[in-house]
Scaffold this active site. Structure first.
Site, mmCIF file in Angstrom:
data_model
loop_
_atom_site.group_PDB
_atom_site.id
_atom_site.type_symbol
_atom_site.label_atom_id
_atom_site.label_comp_id
_atom_site.label_asym_id
_atom_site.label_seq_id
_atom_site.Cartn_x
_atom_site.Cartn_y
_atom_site.Cartn_z
ATOM 1 N N GLY A 15 38.154 77.896 47.266
ATOM 2 C CA GLY A 15 37.967 79.276 46.849
ATOM 3 C C GLY A 15 37.116 79.322 45.596
ATOM 4 C CB SER A 16 35.862 82.184 43.648
ATOM 5 O OG SER A 16 37.049 82.909 43.357
ATOM 6 C CG PHE A 18 38.985 82.292 36.926
ATOM 7 C CD1 PHE A 18 39.656 81.765 35.834
ATOM 8 C CD2 PHE A 18 37.607 82.355 36.883
ATOM 9 C CE1 PHE A 18 38.963 81.318 34.720
ATOM 10 C CE2 PHE A 18 36.897 81.920 35.774
ATOM 11 C CZ PHE A 18 37.581 81.401 34.691
ATOM 12 C CE LYS A 21 38.789 76.037 43.133
ATOM 13 N NZ LYS A 21 38.728 77.216 42.243
ATOM 14 C CD GLU A 89 37.662 71.593 39.210
ATOM 15 O OE1 GLU A 89 36.698 71.916 39.938
ATOM 16 O OE2 GLU A 89 38.275 72.423 38.518
ATOM 17 C CD GLN A 91 34.306 71.585 42.511
ATOM 18 O OE1 GLN A 91 35.276 71.493 43.258
ATOM 19 N NE2 GLN A 91 34.421 71.972 41.247
ATOM 20 C CB CYS A 148 34.674 96.427 41.884
ATOM 21 S SG CYS A 148 34.850 95.202 43.208
ATOM 22 C CB CYS A 183 33.860 91.259 45.527
ATOM 23 S SG CYS A 183 32.802 92.620 44.968
#
Length: 195
Positions: A15-16, A18, A21, A89, A91, A148, A183
């Protein structure tokens, strides 16, 4: 039909930034300890944001970890009494990480990896897409968009408060001072810093 219960599989948490993970990886490792299983956690040496020898979530949860420079260094720390191998981590590891994870799962270990599935440009990041493809279980987490409030699947890199350009370096270790969750619609990546 017979149910064959074999050990050894791969779990990917992605995921992104924050999105939780590392927190989820820590939670899974702690659960294995309650079950009297033996676990070891690895992290890349490049990840020294909060600690050099712990995996630390953004909300402060932590677990001891072995920092390694190269994927194949993980093998030096594997012992027969281990049940679970966790890698945070993911990646940031070299291309050998896919083979390392495959070998460990094939040897009967439960392998849990966590990492960003997209870089700051919104493109697949490192070896994570390959790991997702070979995993038995994939958990994709979302954060909350800092603009948002919608579910955030992207990581926005900020330089002096402005979105980073597409051609900026892919790897820049940081936390809230240089990244925030966004998003799809609030995520921005200018093609050129001068524009």
């Amino acid at each position: 039909m017979y149910l064959i219960n074999q050990n050894g599989w791969i779990e990917v948490i992605c995921g992104s930034m924050f999105s939780g993970k590392s927190e989820e990886l820590i939670r899974r490792v702690r659960r294995t300890q309650f079950a009297k299983q033996h676990a070891i956690v690895f992290k890349p040496c490049i990840d020294n944001r909060y600690s050099e020898e712990d995996v630390v979530s953004h909300n402060g949860l932590k677990v001891k970890a072995v920092p390694v420079s190269a994927s194949k260094d993980i093998f030096e720390h594997i012992t027969e009494e281990l049940d679970v191998i966790a890698i945070d981590e993911v990646q940031f590891f070299d291309g050998d990480i896919v083979e390392v994870v495959q070998v460990l799962a094939n040897r009967g270990y439960r392998v849990i990896v966590a990492g960003l599935d997209q870089d700051f440009r919104g493109l697949p990041f490192g070896q994570v897409p390959q790991l997702m493809a070979i995993a038995e279980h994939v958990t994709k987490l979302q954060a909350v968009c800092s603009v948002c409030g919608s579910p955030a699947s992207r990581t926005q890199r900020l330089i002096d408060g402005d979105p980073a350009a597409f051609d900026d370096p892919i790897i820049l270790v940081g936390a809230s001072e240089s990244y925030e969750p966004r998003c799809r619609h609030c995520h921005a990546v200018p093609a050129n810093k001068d524009k």
